[in-house]
Scaffold this motif. Structure first.
Motif, PDB file in Angstrom:
ATOM      1  N   ILE A  21       0.701  -1.454  -0.133  1.00 18.12           N
ATOM      2  CA  ILE A  21       0.378   0.108  -0.431  1.00 18.12           C
ATOM      3  C   ILE A  21       0.844   1.301   0.115  1.00 18.12           C
ATOM      4  CG2 ILE A  21      -2.193  -1.130   0.857  1.00 18.12           C
ATOM      5  CD1 ILE A  21      -1.074   0.193   3.577  1.00 18.12           C
ATOM      6  N   CYS A  22       2.169   1.069   0.030  1.00 17.60           N
ATOM      7  CA  CYS A  22       2.738   2.252  -0.068  1.00 17.60           C
ATOM      8  C   CYS A  22       3.106   3.412   0.566  1.00 17.60           C
ATOM      9  CB  CYS A  22       3.390   2.628  -1.620  1.00 17.60           C
ATOM     10  SG  CYS A  22       4.700   3.375  -2.235  1.00 17.60           S
ATOM     11  N   SER A  23       2.776   4.243  -0.021  1.00 17.41           N
ATOM     12  CA  SER A  23       2.557   5.923   0.635  1.00 17.41           C
ATOM     13  C   SER A  23       1.256   5.923   2.059  1.00 17.41           C
ATOM     14  CB  SER A  23       1.800   6.809  -0.564  1.00 17.41           C
ATOM     15  OG  SER A  23       3.574   7.153  -0.609  1.00 17.41           O
ATOM     16  N   ILE A  24      -0.069   4.755   1.803  1.00 19.40           N
ATOM     17  CA  ILE A  24      -0.982   5.093   3.055  1.00 19.40           C
ATOM     18  C   ILE A  24      -0.538   4.159   4.130  1.00 19.40           C
ATOM     19  CG2 ILE A  24      -3.112   3.642   3.687  1.00 19.40           C
ATOM     20  CD1 ILE A  24      -3.856   3.565   0.688  1.00 19.40           C
ATOM     21  N   SER A  25       0.904   4.004   4.222  1.00 14.84           N
ATOM     22  CA  SER A  25       1.654   4.219   4.981  1.00 14.84           C
ATOM     23  C   SER A  25       1.792   4.870   5.810  1.00 14.84           C
ATOM     24  CB  SER A  25       3.166   3.089   4.675  1.00 14.84           C
ATOM     25  OG  SER A  25       3.254   2.171   4.225  1.00 14.84           O
ATOM     26  N   LYS A  26       1.988   5.626   5.384  1.00 14.49           N
ATOM     27  CA  LYS A  26       1.975   7.189   5.844  1.00 14.49           C
ATOM     28  C   LYS A  26       1.637   7.278   6.971  1.00 14.49           C
ATOM     29  CE  LYS A  26       5.185   9.747   2.447  1.00 14.49           C
ATOM     30  NZ  LYS A  26       4.935   8.529   1.189  1.00 14.49           N
ATOM     31  N   LEU A  27       0.274   6.917   7.037  1.00 16.41           N
ATOM     32  CA  LEU A  27      -1.370   7.370   8.220  1.00 16.41           C
ATOM     33  C   LEU A  27      -0.736   6.566   9.593  1.00 16.41           C
ATOM     34  CD1 LEU A  27      -4.548   6.771   5.662  1.00 16.41           C
ATOM     35  CD2 LEU A  27      -2.778   8.993   6.048  1.00 16.41           C
ATOM     36  N   PHE A  28      -0.649   5.268   8.781  1.00 25.22           N
ATOM     37  CA  PHE A  28       0.005   4.162  10.127  1.00 25.22           C
ATOM     38  C   PHE A  28       1.370   5.341  11.554  1.00 25.22           C
ATOM     39  CE2 PHE A  28      -2.175   1.567   6.981  1.00 25.22           C
ATOM     40  CZ  PHE A  28      -3.302   1.029   8.402  1.00 25.22           C
ATOM     41  N   THR A  29       2.412   5.640  10.474  1.00 23.36           N
ATOM     42  CA  THR A  29       3.534   6.086  10.529  1.00 23.36           C
ATOM     43  C   THR A  29       2.780   7.835  11.736  1.00 23.36           C
ATOM     44  OG1 THR A  29       4.752   5.232   8.902  1.00 23.36           O
ATOM     45  CG2 THR A  29       5.479   7.459  10.255  1.00 23.36           C
ATOM     46  N   ALA A  30       2.002   8.254  10.928  1.00 21.30           N
ATOM     47  CA  ALA A  30       1.376   9.861  12.078  1.00 21.30           C
ATOM     48  C   ALA A  30       1.028   9.422  13.009  1.00 21.30           C
ATOM     49  CB  ALA A  30       0.704  10.454  10.254  1.00 21.30           C
ATOM     50  N   ILE A  31      -0.258   8.769  13.016  1.00 18.83           N
ATOM     51  CA  ILE A  31      -0.975   8.102  14.293  1.00 18.83           C
ATOM     52  C   ILE A  31       0.118   7.542  15.336  1.00 18.83           C
ATOM     53  CG2 ILE A  31      -2.141   6.366  14.833  1.00 18.83           C
ATOM     54  CD1 ILE A  31      -3.761   5.563  11.848  1.00 18.83           C
ATOM     55  N   ALA A  32       0.781   6.829  14.649  1.00 18.23           N
ATOM     56  CA  ALA A  32       2.302   6.596  16.107  1.00 18.23           C
ATOM     57  C   ALA A  32       2.484   7.941  16.086  1.00 18.23           C
ATOM     58  CB  ALA A  32       3.384   5.205  15.112  1.00 18.23           C
ATOM     59  N   LEU A  33       2.917   8.957  16.174  1.00 12.85           N
ATOM     60  CA  LEU A  33       3.351  10.412  16.332  1.00 12.85           C
ATOM     61  C   LEU A  33       2.742  10.549  17.011  1.00 12.85           C
ATOM     62  CD1 LEU A  33       6.695  12.253  16.315  1.00 12.85           C
ATOM     63  CD2 LEU A  33       4.796  13.537  15.143  1.00 12.85           C
ATOM     64  N   MET A  34       1.004  10.581  16.548  1.00 14.26           N
ATOM     65  CA  MET A  34      -0.067  11.460  17.737  1.00 14.26           C
ATOM     66  C   MET A  34       0.023  10.906  19.364  1.00 14.26           C
ATOM     67  SD  MET A  34       0.009  14.066  15.914  1.00 14.26           S
ATOM     68  CE  MET A  34      -1.172  15.398  16.453  1.00 14.26           C
ATOM     69  N   GLN A  35       0.539   9.149  18.762  1.00 13.38           N
ATOM     70  CA  GLN A  35       0.592   9.085  19.983  1.00 13.38           C
ATOM     71  C   GLN A  35       1.143   9.205  21.143  1.00 13.38           C
ATOM     72  OE1 GLN A  35       0.655   4.548  19.250  1.00 13.38           O
ATOM     73  NE2 GLN A  35      -1.703   4.426  19.257  1.00 13.38           N
TER      74      GLN A  35
END
Length: 498
Positions: A106-120
């Motif tokens: 899913i390539c750049s949709i990965s960025k959503l999970f990374t962003a959520i991790a940071l916001m945690q």
């Protein structure tokens, strides 16, 4: 890499609002909890079923015309997946059917999970969005730049406005081997990279930026990035087929193999599997559309309930509001999410494009709807996502025709000959009548004319503006089966049923 798509207001009608005059006569119907009636709910279910059947026929047509080996798609409504389907095949021998559980990069949709991790981490007070990234990653300092600039921050990285280079300085988008760098290689090379622009002046999509966000998560959490995301996002949400990496052991099995861009002769070259390595936070995840629809449902449930689940609802709202607008006002971005408004509907989204795979995820928070599409070829998943939304919109807005005694709409459904003037087309039941569906059309609901039943195999053409036009007559063979449709004295043969 990214894929930006425009769903427009199509998602707004995915809620399947049924016109009042679609209800039966003046009968009284029991109301359910939200004030709608049982007949309303039945009409909504029928409308959704017709829309999704049209979507299935159209997607398969798109797949064949574009020679895409496999497409998987899913629609979420609220926190439920209301439709999911696979089309085509996923292996090199072209024998394994695609399903909603097929795994794709899913390539750049990965960025959503990374962003959520940071916001945690932000919720825990471990990071500040407007602090320099170098405060958390001392090695993440680019080469000197004489241009005046504010600091490169996490907010800038999440909104692609930090002025960072688009990529780490390695040729990982170059085939046939796609040599992605390791974490150590990225860290060693970044000091020689120069910012493309002063921070907060220009929107520049950056895989390097989201890679640094992932590195920040790892640094402040004290856990390897993949372990952290799995334990704190994927497992709690039950995303069993989503991974921060590529499941090589499933390649050619549950995971689809990848194919390249379409060649002039209609073929697609095979694309070798890649290892995203150090770029995983930006482009390295894999998932099924079933999981992406579940993810969309989680965002909608969180927004509706207001109860913390992986994130606080207020944090998700913060991520899905606009934090950066480009100077030309053409691009707007939240924290990890692309955010745009079309036709009064706010769409939060992300797309993905990696060697052999493309994907799209779009969500309309207010309307509580989401669409996920993935394919194993270099084509446009946004076209498919927009088409699904547009078909549901068109069916939701269609005022049903009154039934005519003795008319069975399924008798007329089928594929009809369009040659030599155009591709073969379909006639399908639609809101108490029939409509045409072109499997080769990029916009399946554009100019959607309809056929109102008159009885005795006769129908009246009704334009998309509601104007009545000429009469159309279906012809039957001696056995009573529909064999052709005739309009303007010319006939098109019915080639097969649906």
């Amino acid at each position: 890499m990214k894929a930006v798509f425009k769903a427009g207001a199509a998602l707004a009608v995915l809620a399947m609002v049924v016109p009042a005059d679609a209800r039966s006569g003046g009968e009284h119907h029991a109301e359910v909890a939200d004030g709608t009636t049982a007949s309303d709910e039945a009409a909504k279910a029928e409308a959704l079923a017709e829309a999704m059947r049209a979507a299935e026929l159209w997607i398969e047509g798109q797949r064949q015309f574009r020679k895409i080996p496999a497409i998987s798609a899913a629609v979420a409504r609220g926190d439920e997946t209301v439709w999911a389907q696979g089309f085509g095949t996923t292996d090199r021998a072209k024998t394994k059917p695609a399903t909603p559980d097929t795994i794709y990069s899913i390539c750049s949709i990965s960025k959503l999970f990374t962003a959520i991790a940071l916001m945690q981490q932000w919720e825990q007070g471990k990071v500040a969005l407007d602090a320099p990234i170098s405060e958390y990653l001392p090695w993440a300092t680019l080469a000197d730049d004489p241009r005046e600039s504010v600091p490169v921050t996490l907010r800038g990285a999440l909104t692609h406005s930090a002025g960072l280079p688009r990529e780490a300085d390695f040729p990982y988008w170059t085939g046939p081997d796609f040599p992605f760098p390791s974490q150590d290689q990225i860290r060693a090379k970044i000091a020689s990279q120069v910012p493309l622009y002063p921070a907060s002046t220009t929107w520049q999509y950056s895989n390097l930026g989201l890679t640094l966000v992932g590195e920040t998560v790892e640094a402040v959490s004290g856990q390897p990035f993949a372990d952290y995301v799995t334990a704190n996002i994927l497992d709690p949400l039950g995303l069993d087929d989503t991974r921060p990496g590529i499941p090589t052991g499933l390649y050619g099995g549950q995971m689809a193999v990848g194919w390249g861009a379409l060649e002039p002769d209609g073929s697609r070259p095979q694309v070798a599997l890649f290892d995203p390595a150090g770029i995983t936070p930006a482009a390295g995840f894999s998932a099924s559309v079933a999981d992406l629809a579940k993810f969309a449902g989680w965002t909608l449930r969180l927004a509706r309930s207001g109860e913390a689940e992986v994130l606080r609802a207020s944090t998700l709202r913060e991520m899905q509001r606009v934090h950066y607008v480009s100077p030309d006002w053409e691009t707007s971005w939240g924290l990890g999410f692309a955010v745009r408004q079309e036709g009064g509907t706010t769409i939060v989204s992300h797309g993905g494009s990696c060697p052999g795979y493309r994907s799209a995820l779009m969500i309309a928070p207010k309307e509580e709807m989401g669409v996920a599409v993935a394919m194993n070829a270099m084509d446009d998943p946004g076209t498919v996502a927009r088409g699904i939304a547009a078909l549901v919109k068109a069916r939701g807005e269609a005022k049903p025709f009154d039934p005519v005694e003795g008319v069975s709409l399924s008798d007329y459904a089928g594929v009809y000959g369009g040659q030599p003037w155009g591709a073969d087309y379909m006639i399908i039941p639609w809101a108490g009548g029939l409509t045409w569906l072109s499997p080769d059309a990029n916009e399946p609901a554009k100019g959607m004319w309809r056929l109102r039943p008159l009885g005795e195999d006769r129908f009246r053409v009704v334009t998309d503006k509601g104007d009545e036009r000429h009469e159309v007559v279906f012809e039957r063979d001696r056995a009573g089966n529909v064999q052709a449709v005739r309009q303007h004295s010319n006939a098109s043969p019915r080639l097969r049923g649906l």
